[in-house]
Design a protein around this motif. Sequence first.
Motif, PDB file in Angstrom:
ATOM      1  N   TYR A 152       0.803  -1.216   0.000  1.00  0.00           N
ATOM      2  CA  TYR A 152       0.000   0.000   0.000  1.00  0.00           C
ATOM      3  C   TYR A 152       0.842   1.275   0.000  1.00  0.00           C
ATOM      4  O   TYR A 152       0.295   2.367   0.012  1.00  0.00           O
ATOM      5  N   GLU A 153       2.166   1.151   0.003  1.00  0.00           N
ATOM      6  CA  GLU A 153       3.017   2.339   0.105  1.00  0.00           C
ATOM      7  C   GLU A 153       3.323   2.896  -1.281  1.00  0.00           C
ATOM      8  O   GLU A 153       3.506   2.159  -2.235  1.00  0.00           O
ATOM      9  N   ASN A 154       3.368   4.229  -1.361  1.00  0.00           N
ATOM     10  CA  ASN A 154       3.649   4.848  -2.650  1.00  0.00           C
ATOM     11  C   ASN A 154       5.026   5.473  -2.751  1.00  0.00           C
ATOM     12  O   ASN A 154       5.519   5.732  -3.839  1.00  0.00           O
ATOM     13  N   ASP A 155       5.620   5.755  -1.597  1.00  0.00           N
ATOM     14  CA  ASP A 155       6.972   6.314  -1.599  1.00  0.00           C
ATOM     15  C   ASP A 155       7.953   5.157  -1.799  1.00  0.00           C
ATOM     16  O   ASP A 155       7.961   4.203  -1.011  1.00  0.00           O
ATOM     17  N   ILE A 156       8.766   5.233  -2.852  1.00  0.00           N
ATOM     18  CA  ILE A 156       9.559   4.058  -3.230  1.00  0.00           C
ATOM     19  C   ILE A 156      10.540   3.648  -2.132  1.00  0.00           C
ATOM     20  O   ILE A 156      10.726   2.452  -1.848  1.00  0.00           O
ATOM     21  N   LYS A 157      11.166   4.655  -1.455  1.00  0.00           N
ATOM     22  CA  LYS A 157      12.147   4.281  -0.428  1.00  0.00           C
ATOM     23  C   LYS A 157      11.455   3.653   0.782  1.00  0.00           C
ATOM     24  O   LYS A 157      11.967   2.726   1.402  1.00  0.00           O
ATOM     25  N   LYS A 158      10.279   4.184   1.122  1.00  0.00           N
ATOM     26  CA  LYS A 158       9.551   3.615   2.254  1.00  0.00           C
ATOM     27  C   LYS A 158       9.054   2.214   1.908  1.00  0.00           C
ATOM     28  O   LYS A 158       9.070   1.313   2.739  1.00  0.00           O
ATOM     29  N   LEU A 159       8.643   2.041   0.659  1.00  0.00           N
ATOM     30  CA  LEU A 159       8.201   0.724   0.201  1.00  0.00           C
ATOM     31  C   LEU A 159       9.315  -0.302   0.393  1.00  0.00           C
ATOM     32  O   LEU A 159       9.103  -1.395   0.943  1.00  0.00           O
ATOM     33  N   LEU A 160      10.529   0.073  -0.046  1.00  0.00           N
ATOM     34  CA  LEU A 160      11.653  -0.854   0.104  1.00  0.00           C
ATOM     35  C   LEU A 160      11.972  -1.087   1.576  1.00  0.00           C
ATOM     36  O   LEU A 160      12.365  -2.187   1.973  1.00  0.00           O
ATOM     37  N   ALA A 161      11.776  -0.039   2.403  1.00  0.00           N
ATOM     38  CA  ALA A 161      12.048  -0.199   3.837  1.00  0.00           C
ATOM     39  C   ALA A 161      11.059  -1.183   4.461  1.00  0.00           C
ATOM     40  O   ALA A 161      11.451  -2.043   5.254  1.00  0.00           O
ATOM     41  N   PHE A 162       9.776  -1.077   4.099  1.00  0.00           N
ATOM     42  CA  PHE A 162       8.797  -2.041   4.610  1.00  0.00           C
ATOM     43  C   PHE A 162       9.149  -3.439   4.144  1.00  0.00           C
ATOM     44  O   PHE A 162       9.017  -4.412   4.884  1.00  0.00           O
ATOM     45  N   SER A 163       9.609  -3.528   2.895  1.00  0.00           N
ATOM     46  CA  SER A 163      10.009  -4.833   2.393  1.00  0.00           C
ATOM     47  C   SER A 163      11.194  -5.369   3.204  1.00  0.00           C
ATOM     48  O   SER A 163      11.304  -6.563   3.449  1.00  0.00           O
ATOM     49  N   SER A 164      12.077  -4.447   3.667  1.00  0.00           N
ATOM     50  CA  SER A 164      13.183  -4.878   4.524  1.00  0.00           C
ATOM     51  C   SER A 164      12.663  -5.480   5.815  1.00  0.00           C
ATOM     52  O   SER A 164      13.202  -6.479   6.303  1.00  0.00           O
ATOM     53  N   VAL A 165      11.628  -4.867   6.389  1.00  0.00           N
ATOM     54  CA  VAL A 165      11.043  -5.411   7.617  1.00  0.00           C
ATOM     55  C   VAL A 165      10.606  -6.861   7.373  1.00  0.00           C
ATOM     56  O   VAL A 165      10.856  -7.748   8.184  1.00  0.00           O
ATOM     57  N   ALA A 166       9.974  -7.091   6.212  1.00  0.00           N
ATOM     58  CA  ALA A 166       9.540  -8.446   5.881  1.00  0.00           C
ATOM     59  C   ALA A 166      10.734  -9.382   5.710  1.00  0.00           C
ATOM     60  O   ALA A 166      10.728 -10.510   6.193  1.00  0.00           O
ATOM     61  N   LYS A 187      18.900  -5.746  -1.307  1.00  0.00           N
ATOM     62  CA  LYS A 187      18.460  -4.427  -0.861  1.00  0.00           C
ATOM     63  C   LYS A 187      19.500  -3.371  -1.179  1.00  0.00           C
ATOM     64  O   LYS A 187      19.161  -2.245  -1.551  1.00  0.00           O
ATOM     65  N   GLY A 188      20.784  -3.745  -1.070  1.00  0.00           N
ATOM     66  CA  GLY A 188      21.826  -2.803  -1.471  1.00  0.00           C
ATOM     67  C   GLY A 188      21.604  -2.379  -2.912  1.00  0.00           C
ATOM     68  O   GLY A 188      21.570  -1.190  -3.235  1.00  0.00           O
ATOM     69  N   GLY A 189      21.404  -3.368  -3.806  1.00  0.00           N
ATOM     70  CA  GLY A 189      21.203  -3.073  -5.223  1.00  0.00           C
ATOM     71  C   GLY A 189      19.970  -2.227  -5.471  1.00  0.00           C
ATOM     72  O   GLY A 189      20.002  -1.252  -6.217  1.00  0.00           O
ATOM     73  N   LEU A 190      18.860  -2.585  -4.823  1.00  0.00           N
ATOM     74  CA  LEU A 190      17.619  -1.826  -5.042  1.00  0.00           C
ATOM     75  C   LEU A 190      17.786  -0.374  -4.607  1.00  0.00           C
ATOM     76  O   LEU A 190      17.368   0.548  -5.306  1.00  0.00           O
ATOM     77  N   PHE A 191      18.412  -0.168  -3.455  1.00  0.00           N
ATOM     78  CA  PHE A 191      18.566   1.207  -2.978  1.00  0.00           C
ATOM     79  C   PHE A 191      19.567   1.987  -3.828  1.00  0.00           C
ATOM     80  O   PHE A 191      19.406   3.194  -4.022  1.00  0.00           O
ATOM     81  N   VAL A 192      20.597   1.310  -4.339  1.00  0.00           N
ATOM     82  CA  VAL A 192      21.523   2.017  -5.230  1.00  0.00           C
ATOM     83  C   VAL A 192      20.782   2.468  -6.488  1.00  0.00           C
ATOM     84  O   VAL A 192      20.943   3.604  -6.952  1.00  0.00           O
ATOM     85  N   ALA A 193      19.917   1.596  -7.015  1.00  0.00           N
ATOM     86  CA  ALA A 193      19.144   1.973  -8.199  1.00  0.00           C
ATOM     87  C   ALA A 193      18.224   3.152  -7.892  1.00  0.00           C
ATOM     88  O   ALA A 193      18.107   4.095  -8.682  1.00  0.00           O
ATOM     89  N   ARG A 228      12.859  13.100  -3.002  1.00  0.00           N
ATOM     90  CA  ARG A 228      12.325  11.797  -2.643  1.00  0.00           C
ATOM     91  C   ARG A 228      11.245  11.454  -3.650  1.00  0.00           C
ATOM     92  O   ARG A 228      10.512  12.312  -4.112  1.00  0.00           O
ATOM     93  N   ILE A 229      11.154  10.177  -4.011  1.00  0.00           N
ATOM     94  CA  ILE A 229      10.341   9.833  -5.152  1.00  0.00           C
ATOM     95  C   ILE A 229       9.164   8.984  -4.729  1.00  0.00           C
ATOM     96  O   ILE A 229       9.325   8.003  -4.005  1.00  0.00           O
ATOM     97  N   ASN A 230       7.984   9.335  -5.214  1.00  0.00           N
ATOM     98  CA  ASN A 230       6.897   8.378  -5.089  1.00  0.00           C
ATOM     99  C   ASN A 230       6.667   7.736  -6.462  1.00  0.00           C
ATOM    100  O   ASN A 230       7.277   8.122  -7.466  1.00  0.00           O
ATOM    101  N   LEU A 231       5.816   6.747  -6.475  1.00  0.00           N
ATOM    102  CA  LEU A 231       5.748   5.896  -7.666  1.00  0.00           C
ATOM    103  C   LEU A 231       5.307   6.654  -8.914  1.00  0.00           C
ATOM    104  O   LEU A 231       5.808   6.399 -10.007  1.00  0.00           O
ATOM    105  N   THR A 232       4.398   7.628  -8.756  1.00  0.00           N
ATOM    106  CA  THR A 232       3.921   8.316  -9.959  1.00  0.00           C
ATOM    107  C   THR A 232       5.055   9.058 -10.661  1.00  0.00           C
ATOM    108  O   THR A 232       5.070   9.172 -11.881  1.00  0.00           O
ATOM    109  N   GLN A 233       6.010   9.562  -9.873  1.00  0.00           N
ATOM    110  CA  GLN A 233       7.132  10.276 -10.498  1.00  0.00           C
ATOM    111  C   GLN A 233       8.038   9.331 -11.275  1.00  0.00           C
ATOM    112  O   GLN A 233       8.845   9.768 -12.079  1.00  0.00           O
ATOM    113  N   MET A 234       7.922   8.051 -10.988  1.00  0.00           N
ATOM    114  CA  MET A 234       8.792   7.085 -11.669  1.00  0.00           C
ATOM    115  C   MET A 234       8.182   6.599 -12.974  1.00  0.00           C
ATOM    116  O   MET A 234       8.770   5.761 -13.657  1.00  0.00           O
TER     117      MET A 234
END
Lengths: 496, 138
Positions: A306-320, A351-357, A368-374
Amino acid sequence: MSLAQIIANLPALVVAIPLLLSPVAAMIPVAGLAWMLAVIGSGAAFLCALLLQGAVTGGESFSYFLGSWPPPWGIEFVVDAPSAFTVLVMSGLAFVTTLFARTALLAEIAEADAGKAYAAWLLACGGLSGLVMTGDVFNLFVFLEISALSSVILIALGAGRDRRALIAGYNYLVIGAVGATLYVIGVGFIYAVTGSLNMADLAGRIPEVPQTTVVMVGFGFMMAGILVKAAIFPVHVWLPAAYAFAPSAVSSLLAAIATKAALYVMARIIFDIFAGMPDMTGFALQFVLVPLALGGIFVGTILAIYENDIKKLLAFSSVAQIGYIALAFGVSTTAGIAAGFIHIGNHAMIKGGLFVAVSAYAVLLGRRINLTQMTGLGRRMPITTTAFLICGLSLVGLPLTAGFISKLYLVRALLEAEMIIILGLVLASSALSVAYLWKIVEVLWKPAADHAPVREAPALYLPLWILAIGNLWFGVAPAPLVDAAMRAAMQLTGGM
Amino acid sequence: MIGPVAQILESWNYLVVIALMMGGLFIVISQNNLVKKLVGLAIFQTSVFIFYISVGKMAGGTAPILTDGPETLYSNPLPHVLILTAIVVGVATTALGLALVLRIHAAFGSIEDDEVLAMKAEAAEPRARRGGDMGDAV
């Protein structure tokens, strides 16, 4: 100096080199020079870690006495299969992220701050390595705080772009300090009944302690502190904001290595220090760690969807993903612990690779980027996006990627332990994680409304593709990683 | 024979530690003011320092200095040394926390958690433009 002498000093060097270079970097006003120093520091640490890994392949382990004081009186740095493996993963990822930090970090912080930023960067690297190397439970607390305080500084550096980074840093500082203090309380209880702080010495003394209640309380406090540091659900709350508001380069460094060190420490505490009390640790694993890990897997995955901010999305995925590692440790068989270590290595790369990208996108989009900007970035930045995709598929666990190997070994461990319900939950959550990856992919290849020219960021290609190829390489030829992780797991369970 | 009262009196140092610890943690969780949170954190950490030091103390013991007397009773110095280290860490944590609070005040014009969180929703502005309203909240 002979080779044997150099190897004997390596455990100290892997920690000392970044720590010693840090104040030097702080004094350098030129951003480029400070970056070179950071590359040298993290590169040298990586080299040391490689040599250490080579030294323990035969299954032997050795230790370094700081100040030549023999344990249990002095502090020792222990090099065995688990610590060598973890420190290699961490210093390797630290080196790769440092390589690209120059472009990415300067895009987000003032050039005058760069020297100090690299000083904090090196402190964080050294502190996290120290966390893994040390064989002394109190020394571990000191490294815990070195790495936490320097991480807070790095996170707060994001304030130049978004002032909420200050809040994220503050919250991490307070939550982290409470966690570290809980850990120290636990150490105090254990010290009170054993009179020792050395891990190996403790492992021998704890089973003989008559006051088992005190040992249990101490274990509980130590674990509570480490759970906070490892961002295990539900004490993961500091992580999403910290990763989202930190400068992108910092996000990559922290996402790749910061929680890995704490997870390693958790394994050490459970399977090494308290190995002599299998009833107690077994109970904690079965009724506390495994449920929390499953909670983290599902909460993290669903929030990411449900997250739209790409960095926060990846962070939640890190929690998982941290949940998967904790779950693997929770299985507590050799196969389970090995699966945990394999995923420590693979998730660091993913995660290193995803965040570098994402940093590459952020350098160009400048915020900071949300998905629509991408939208449509996949067509405009194909080289970056392909690497992003490889890491993303690896995250989901597609065959031929490193993530698949992690899942394979986790599933195998669960089958072996006959935890069928949990196995089902793991597979279901993997399917869910496809949902958030698909969300990103869809946006990336959607035709963009405006075709503003977007240049690629070639300076970031090298580290990005090192990680992307790493994900493929260890998906096709996982033997070195799996062997090292197996050795680590066997060494930990061997004492049980 | 140890009655419950005597038992409590004997372990009063632990009671002090528990009171301080819970008080400090409660302040960290319940306070809205970012500086007061740090005060709570400092109290929480101090309670642990007292715990270590009181565990190391022997009733009637002296400083651990080698003397001619073979049976000198001395306090364990190691917890004290550990706590010296922990105090340094605590000072660093508090200092960094306060520095962050200063920056938060400069950026948001407030050090109340709920007000700052409410401001999160609006678009972030560069720090420099907001420097003017310093001093309002303190």
